[in-house]
Design a protein around this motif. Sequence first.
Motif, PDB file in Angstrom:
ATOM      1  N   LYS A 115      39.401 139.149  86.511  1.00 15.90           N
ATOM      2  CA  LYS A 115      38.624 139.252  84.972  1.00 15.90           C
ATOM      3  C   LYS A 115      37.473 139.941  85.420  1.00 15.90           C
ATOM      4  N   ASP A 116      36.617 139.765  86.023  1.00 11.45           N
ATOM      5  CA  ASP A 116      34.843 139.729  86.594  1.00 11.45           C
ATOM      6  C   ASP A 116      35.004 141.316  87.027  1.00 11.45           C
ATOM      7  N   GLN A 119      35.881 143.762  84.433  1.00 11.63           N
ATOM      8  CA  GLN A 119      34.965 143.949  84.046  1.00 11.63           C
ATOM      9  C   GLN A 119      34.003 144.978  84.324  1.00 11.63           C
ATOM     10  N   SER A 120      33.286 144.732  85.316  1.00 10.51           N
ATOM     11  CA  SER A 120      32.291 145.419  86.260  1.00 10.51           C
ATOM     12  C   SER A 120      32.780 146.663  86.371  1.00 10.51           C
ATOM     13  N   ASP A 122      34.736 148.412  84.239  1.00 11.90           N
ATOM     14  CA  ASP A 122      34.816 149.274  83.215  1.00 11.90           C
ATOM     15  C   ASP A 122      33.691 149.531  82.340  1.00 11.90           C
ATOM     16  N   ASP A 123      32.170 147.945  83.254  1.00 15.96           N
ATOM     17  CA  ASP A 123      31.324 148.474  82.965  1.00 15.96           C
ATOM     18  C   ASP A 123      30.477 149.366  83.661  1.00 15.96           C
ATOM     19  N   ARG A 126      32.041 152.672  81.975  1.00 15.93           N
ATOM     20  CA  ARG A 126      31.708 153.561  81.244  1.00 15.93           C
ATOM     21  C   ARG A 126      30.388 153.941  81.243  1.00 15.93           C
TER      22      ARG A 126
END
Length: 267
Positions: A115-116, A119-120, A122-123, A126
Amino acid sequence: MSAQRQPSRPLWRLSAVALGLAAALAAGAAQAALFEDGEARKAILDLRARANQNDEQRQAQAAAIKQMQEQIQLLQRSLLDLNNQLDQAKGDNARLRGQLEQTQREVAELQRKQKDIVQSVDDRVRKLEPQSVTLDGRSFTAEPEEIKAHDDAMALLRNGEFERAVPALAAFLRKYPESGYRDSVRYWMGNAQYGARAYKDAVLTFRAFATAAPEHPRAPEALLALANSQAELRDTKTARRTLEELLKLYPKSEAALAAKDRLLTLK
């Protein structure tokens, strides 16, 4: 004459009679003895038969008891084996439960790391891809650098650093002339100029904004701020015309209510 003497029986006859009587007695005794011996023998045979029957019953009972004891011993061994198997199964279950809990912890940790990582990623993505932005009721897309430049400039304005905010907002308009932030940045740059007491610049900025974006939700506020800037320059006549324009164009706005009060103070 002397009495005549009875003739005596011969001795051999007496002996015969005695012998006959003895024989008779002996035969009766013999028959009685034979009868008594037969009854006794029968009783003995009955006792023996009963004794044999009792022995057979005892033997059968002993055999049944022995068989039951063997079955009980077999059942005890089976129960002991079953208890041992149950104990082993409990131990195995405990080990499996421990392994399962460890596996669950490891899976949870892997999921957290995954998940991390997601998320990383995706960040990072983004930060590189255009993002959707909604501002003043309008939606548009903007580049990450564009968003950052806007937010940095607006942070200066919110902190009351008007003299620094003005060039930051102006630089944004030069770099992103077609940005979806453009109209909003013009409005806030006029406010920054007003806060920095650069009233002439504020007049030009507010007028440009009101002319270019009459449908913008902040257009009424821009005309009110324009009138205030004109009043600060002691151009009361022009300020009154601006307020009258505001009342005409946006009569139902909150800025129109403020304009009415402001007209009463302008002479």
